[in-house]
Write a protein that holds these residues in place. Structure first.
Motif, PDB file in Angstrom:
ATOM      1  N   GLY A 184      19.902   5.123  -2.202  1.00  0.00           N
ATOM      2  CA  GLY A 184      20.845   5.320  -1.213  1.00  0.00           C
ATOM      3  C   GLY A 184      20.333   4.699   0.106  1.00  0.00           C
ATOM      4  N   ALA A 185      19.271   4.300   0.140  1.00  0.00           N
ATOM      5  CA  ALA A 185      18.413   3.717   1.457  1.00  0.00           C
ATOM      6  C   ALA A 185      18.724   2.242   1.595  1.00  0.00           C
ATOM      7  CB  ALA A 185      17.005   3.938   1.208  1.00  0.00           C
ATOM      8  N   GLY A 186      18.463   1.758   2.777  1.00  0.00           N
ATOM      9  CA  GLY A 186      18.701   0.193   2.698  1.00  0.00           C
ATOM     10  C   GLY A 186      17.623  -0.841   2.073  1.00  0.00           C
ATOM     11  N   THR A 187      17.181  -1.846   2.705  1.00  0.00           N
ATOM     12  CA  THR A 187      16.357  -2.676   2.023  1.00  0.00           C
ATOM     13  C   THR A 187      14.696  -1.932   1.875  1.00  0.00           C
ATOM     14  OG1 THR A 187      17.537  -4.492   2.682  1.00  0.00           O
ATOM     15  CG2 THR A 187      15.262  -4.737   1.891  1.00  0.00           C
ATOM     16  N   MET A 188      14.117  -2.031   0.789  1.00  0.00           N
ATOM     17  CA  MET A 188      12.808  -1.550   0.681  1.00  0.00           C
ATOM     18  C   MET A 188      11.910  -2.647   0.351  1.00  0.00           C
ATOM     19  SD  MET A 188      12.578   2.440  -0.560  1.00  0.00           S
ATOM     20  CE  MET A 188      13.298   3.695   0.404  1.00  0.00           C
ATOM     21  N   VAL A 189      10.654  -2.428   0.535  1.00  0.00           N
ATOM     22  CA  VAL A 189       9.799  -3.567  -0.172  1.00  0.00           C
ATOM     23  C   VAL A 189       8.829  -2.556  -0.967  1.00  0.00           C
ATOM     24  CG1 VAL A 189       7.540  -4.716   0.231  1.00  0.00           C
ATOM     25  CG2 VAL A 189       9.324  -5.048   1.883  1.00  0.00           C
ATOM     26  N   ILE A 190       8.588  -2.947  -2.275  1.00  0.00           N
ATOM     27  CA  ILE A 190       7.841  -2.291  -3.162  1.00  0.00           C
ATOM     28  C   ILE A 190       6.413  -2.933  -3.548  1.00  0.00           C
ATOM     29  CG2 ILE A 190       7.885  -1.132  -5.386  1.00  0.00           C
ATOM     30  CD1 ILE A 190      10.725  -1.577  -5.474  1.00  0.00           C
ATOM     31  N   THR A 191       5.365  -2.364  -3.184  1.00  0.00           N
ATOM     32  CA  THR A 191       4.098  -2.970  -3.289  1.00  0.00           C
ATOM     33  C   THR A 191       3.342  -2.351  -4.398  1.00  0.00           C
ATOM     34  OG1 THR A 191       3.130  -1.414  -1.769  1.00  0.00           O
ATOM     35  CG2 THR A 191       4.275  -3.647  -0.809  1.00  0.00           C
ATOM     36  N   GLY A 192       2.552  -3.129  -5.170  1.00  0.00           N
ATOM     37  CA  GLY A 192       1.745  -2.790  -6.304  1.00  0.00           C
ATOM     38  C   GLY A 192       0.247  -3.008  -6.097  1.00  0.00           C
ATOM     39  N   SER A 193      -0.658  -2.219  -6.291  1.00  0.00           N
ATOM     40  CA  SER A 193      -2.201  -2.517  -5.861  1.00  0.00           C
ATOM     41  C   SER A 193      -3.209  -2.281  -6.739  1.00  0.00           C
ATOM     42  CB  SER A 193      -2.447  -1.638  -4.400  1.00  0.00           C
ATOM     43  OG  SER A 193      -3.594  -1.476  -4.109  1.00  0.00           O
ATOM     44  N   TRP A 194      -4.097  -2.903  -6.779  1.00  0.00           N
ATOM     45  CA  TRP A 194      -5.358  -2.424  -7.406  1.00  0.00           C
ATOM     46  C   TRP A 194      -5.824  -0.991  -6.942  1.00  0.00           C
ATOM     47  CZ3 TRP A 194      -8.650  -7.583  -6.486  1.00  0.00           C
ATOM     48  CH2 TRP A 194      -7.945  -8.817  -7.063  1.00  0.00           C
ATOM     49  N   ASP A 195      -5.495  -0.448  -6.140  1.00  0.00           N
ATOM     50  CA  ASP A 195      -5.735   0.977  -5.961  1.00  0.00           C
ATOM     51  C   ASP A 195      -4.930   1.976  -6.941  1.00  0.00           C
ATOM     52  OD1 ASP A 195      -3.064   1.363  -4.946  1.00  0.00           O
ATOM     53  OD2 ASP A 195      -3.774   1.652  -2.828  1.00  0.00           O
ATOM     54  N   LYS A 196      -4.284   1.387  -7.770  1.00  0.00           N
ATOM     55  CA  LYS A 196      -3.571   2.244  -8.997  1.00  0.00           C
ATOM     56  C   LYS A 196      -2.368   2.955  -8.280  1.00  0.00           C
ATOM     57  CE  LYS A 196      -7.950   2.737 -11.320  1.00  0.00           C
ATOM     58  NZ  LYS A 196      -8.904   3.689 -12.066  1.00  0.00           N
ATOM     59  N   THR A 197      -1.860   2.345  -7.436  1.00  0.00           N
ATOM     60  CA  THR A 197      -0.407   3.031  -6.965  1.00  0.00           C
ATOM     61  C   THR A 197       0.346   1.905  -6.704  1.00  0.00           C
ATOM     62  OG1 THR A 197      -0.803   2.830  -4.630  1.00  0.00           O
ATOM     63  CG2 THR A 197      -1.721   4.788  -5.629  1.00  0.00           C
ATOM     64  N   ILE A 198       1.771   2.269  -6.816  1.00  0.00           N
ATOM     65  CA  ILE A 198       2.995   1.486  -6.160  1.00  0.00           C
ATOM     66  C   ILE A 198       3.550   2.407  -4.988  1.00  0.00           C
ATOM     67  CG2 ILE A 198       3.543   0.016  -8.276  1.00  0.00           C
ATOM     68  CD1 ILE A 198       5.875   1.675  -8.764  1.00  0.00           C
ATOM     69  N   LYS A 199       4.096   1.721  -3.975  1.00  0.00           N
ATOM     70  CA  LYS A 199       4.609   2.274  -2.970  1.00  0.00           C
ATOM     71  C   LYS A 199       5.894   1.826  -2.370  1.00  0.00           C
ATOM     72  CE  LYS A 199      -0.113   3.849  -0.881  1.00  0.00           C
ATOM     73  NZ  LYS A 199      -0.908   4.037   0.315  1.00  0.00           N
ATOM     74  N   TYR A 200       6.564   2.526  -2.081  1.00  0.00           N
ATOM     75  CA  TYR A 200       7.815   2.009  -1.555  1.00  0.00           C
ATOM     76  C   TYR A 200       8.001   2.074   0.076  1.00  0.00           C
ATOM     77  CZ  TYR A 200       9.497   2.712  -6.340  1.00  0.00           C
ATOM     78  OH  TYR A 200       9.582   2.853  -7.672  1.00  0.00           O
ATOM     79  N   TRP A 201       8.418   1.029   0.561  1.00  0.00           N
ATOM     80  CA  TRP A 201       8.336   1.109   2.221  1.00  0.00           C
ATOM     81  C   TRP A 201       9.702   0.963   3.061  1.00  0.00           C
ATOM     82  CZ3 TRP A 201       3.557   1.915   4.098  1.00  0.00           C
ATOM     83  CH2 TRP A 201       2.435   1.665   3.387  1.00  0.00           C
ATOM     84  N   ASP A 202      10.060   1.821   3.367  1.00  0.00           N
ATOM     85  CA  ASP A 202      11.331   1.757   4.192  1.00  0.00           C
ATOM     86  C   ASP A 202      11.061   1.114   5.418  1.00  0.00           C
ATOM     87  OD1 ASP A 202      13.813   2.097   5.990  1.00  0.00           O
ATOM     88  OD2 ASP A 202      14.079   4.139   5.074  1.00  0.00           O
ATOM     89  N   LEU A 203      11.521  -0.123   5.620  1.00  0.00           N
ATOM     90  CA  LEU A 203      10.867  -0.985   6.791  1.00  0.00           C
ATOM     91  C   LEU A 203      11.459  -0.297   8.210  1.00  0.00           C
ATOM     92  CD1 LEU A 203      11.921  -4.635   5.224  1.00  0.00           C
ATOM     93  CD2 LEU A 203       9.935  -3.297   5.148  1.00  0.00           C
ATOM     94  N   ARG A 204      12.033   0.747   8.177  1.00  0.00           N
ATOM     95  CA  ARG A 204      12.533   1.368   9.659  1.00  0.00           C
ATOM     96  C   ARG A 204      11.143   2.295   9.813  1.00  0.00           C
ATOM     97  NH1 ARG A 204      18.087   3.470   7.678  1.00  0.00           N
ATOM     98  NH2 ARG A 204      16.772   4.202   5.864  1.00  0.00           N
ATOM     99  N   THR A 205      10.168   2.703   8.816  1.00  0.00           N
ATOM    100  CA  THR A 205       9.256   3.721   9.252  1.00  0.00           C
ATOM    101  C   THR A 205       7.935   3.063   8.828  1.00  0.00           C
ATOM    102  OG1 THR A 205       9.528   4.604   7.192  1.00  0.00           O
ATOM    103  CG2 THR A 205      10.663   5.378   8.876  1.00  0.00           C
ATOM    104  N   PRO A 206       6.843   3.351   9.601  1.00  0.00           N
ATOM    105  CA  PRO A 206       5.514   2.919   9.142  1.00  0.00           C
ATOM    106  C   PRO A 206       4.487   3.559   8.117  1.00  0.00           C
ATOM    107  CG  PRO A 206       5.369   4.489  10.941  1.00  0.00           C
ATOM    108  CD  PRO A 206       6.830   4.281  10.685  1.00  0.00           C
ATOM    109  N   THR A 207       5.235   4.468   7.464  1.00  0.00           N
ATOM    110  CA  THR A 207       4.706   5.144   6.324  1.00  0.00           C
ATOM    111  C   THR A 207       5.612   5.091   5.099  1.00  0.00           C
ATOM    112  OG1 THR A 207       5.471   7.240   7.007  1.00  0.00           O
ATOM    113  CG2 THR A 207       3.404   6.862   7.752  1.00  0.00           C
ATOM    114  N   PRO A 208       4.783   4.939   3.725  1.00  0.00           N
ATOM    115  CA  PRO A 208       5.420   4.888   2.796  1.00  0.00           C
ATOM    116  C   PRO A 208       6.588   5.790   2.491  1.00  0.00           C
ATOM    117  CG  PRO A 208       3.347   5.374   2.087  1.00  0.00           C
ATOM    118  CD  PRO A 208       3.333   5.218   3.696  1.00  0.00           C
ATOM    119  N   ALA A 209       7.850   5.476   1.946  1.00  0.00           N
ATOM    120  CA  ALA A 209       9.066   6.498   1.733  1.00  0.00           C
ATOM    121  C   ALA A 209       8.255   7.387   0.496  1.00  0.00           C
ATOM    122  CB  ALA A 209      10.037   5.942   1.122  1.00  0.00           C
ATOM    123  N   PHE A 210       7.692   6.649  -0.538  1.00  0.00           N
ATOM    124  CA  PHE A 210       6.881   7.486  -1.477  1.00  0.00           C
ATOM    125  C   PHE A 210       5.934   6.586  -2.095  1.00  0.00           C
ATOM    126  CE2 PHE A 210      10.996   6.954  -2.835  1.00  0.00           C
ATOM    127  CZ  PHE A 210      11.058   6.139  -4.296  1.00  0.00           C
TER     128      PHE A 210
END
Length: 351
Positions: free
Chosen positions: A127-153
């Motif tokens: 139900g959120a707006g546009t998000m960026v999903i990032t994958g990393s060598w740190d063994k995580t994926i993170k979901y970024w709500d561009l309205r906030t500086p911390t990952p949504a989860f």
């Protein structure tokens, strides 16, 4: 060294830049990632020289440099927002940066504890707006709500993230040790299915079908797997050999891109060739000659009339085979309908 093109020169444009490419919205390796815009003929490319660059492709095939995103380490991935107004770039500096194309301003919007290897925009998650999903060598994926500086989860992965693709609501993540994680983005924090790659060796790339019913996976063993997302469609799964030369030398499959209209797809590899395929009739539509260097990334533009591919050494043969001063180039090929349009099956793919 001037590399011989796989098609007549008047159908191609060469970029003398170290870059990965996305046509407003594609991804490379030394040319690490590339993307073509979904709304305009803008070409973005991420490079080991710490930059993601943007070019505008003119109607006559010429290009105009427009802007660049600077990292403090190699730029590894880039991806465009659906409306084409934002470009995200991730790098070995562990930072994810986004440029607003309308203003030219760049801000950091994501961060990981290790290099960011891949990223995708997605709309409407939870139900959120546009998000960026990032994958990393740190063994995580993170979901970024561009309205906030911390990952949504953040979601833990079984190993380092090597490749990721989204065709809403399907998301597929490939990690080291051949793990494949499949998500329904309507429930983004819960894995829909986890499996081991159907291919025997290290995964290089995953790419989702445009209709979100499945995905293709490529590995270092010169083989592609076609996998359906739902178990009920498992009878449609198969794999086939490709990117093997006349001496039966095996080359990695570095890039897989799906045509936005026909659903056919391209593969490109360490042998310096690319081909177009029809997964439904299980046949190769067209193969092109080697460009003389590995092809590290590919992308179709928004209406499937241009195919972009990047030529740069992919380190598949180790550092001892790297040629100092070898060019890193991006080419544009003007597609003909017969190159990519599905055809009735004639000869099955080699299993």
């Amino acid at each position: 060294m001037n590399l011989p093109p796989p098609a007549p020169k008047d159908f191609e444009v060469q970029f003398n830049a170290l870059s990965a490419v996305e046509f407003l919205a594609m991804t490379l390796f030394i040319i690490a990632s590339k993307s073509l815009s979904p709304t305009a003929d803008l070409l973005a490319a991420s490079s080991f020289d710490n930059q993601t660059r943007i070019w505008e492709v003119q109607a006559n095939g010429s290009t105009v440099p427009k802007a660049a995103i600077q990292h403090d380490g190699p730029a590894l991935c880039c991806t465009w927002s659906k409306d084409g107004t934002k470009l995200f770039s991730g790098g070995a500096d562990k930072a994810g940066k986004m440029m607003d194309i309308t203003t030219g301003q760049t801000t950091q919007v994501a961060a990981h504890d290790a290099p960011i290897s891949c990223a995708r925009f997605a709309d409407g998650i939870g139900g959120a707006g546009t998000m960026v999903i990032t994958g990393s060598w740190d063994k995580t994926i993170k979901y970024w709500d561009l309205r906030t500086p911390t990952p949504a989860f953040s979601v833990n992965m079984p190993d380092r993230v090597y490749s990721m693709d989204v065709s809403y609501p399907l998301m597929v993540v490939a990690t080291a040790e051949r793990h494949i994680m499949i998500y329904n983005l309507n429930n983004p924090s819960q894995v829909f299915k986890q499996l081991v790659s159907p291919l025997k060796w290290q995964t290089r790339v995953v790419s989702c079908f445009p209709n979100a019913s499945g995905f293709a996976i490529g590995s270092i063993e010169g083989r592609v797997g076609i996998q359906m997302a739902e178990d009920k469609d498992a009878s449609l799964n198969f794999s086939f050999k490709c990117h093997r030369d006349d001496k039966n030398n095996v080359h990695s499959v570095n890039a897989i891109s799906f045509h936005p209209t026909y659903g056919t797809f391209s593969t490109a590899g360490g042998d310096g060739t690319f081909s177009f395929w029809d997964k439904d009739s299980k046949q190769r539509l067209k193969q092109f000659a080697s460009v003389g260097n590995s092809i590290s990334a590919t992308a179709f533009n928004r209406n499937g009339t241009i195919f972009a591919y990047a030529s740069s050494y992919d380190w598949g043969k180790g550092h001892e085979h790297y040629k100092q001063g070898s060019p890193n180039q991006i080419f544009l090929y003007a597609l003909k309908d017969e190159d990519v349009k599905p055809k009735p099956a004639k000869q099955p793919l080699r299993k």
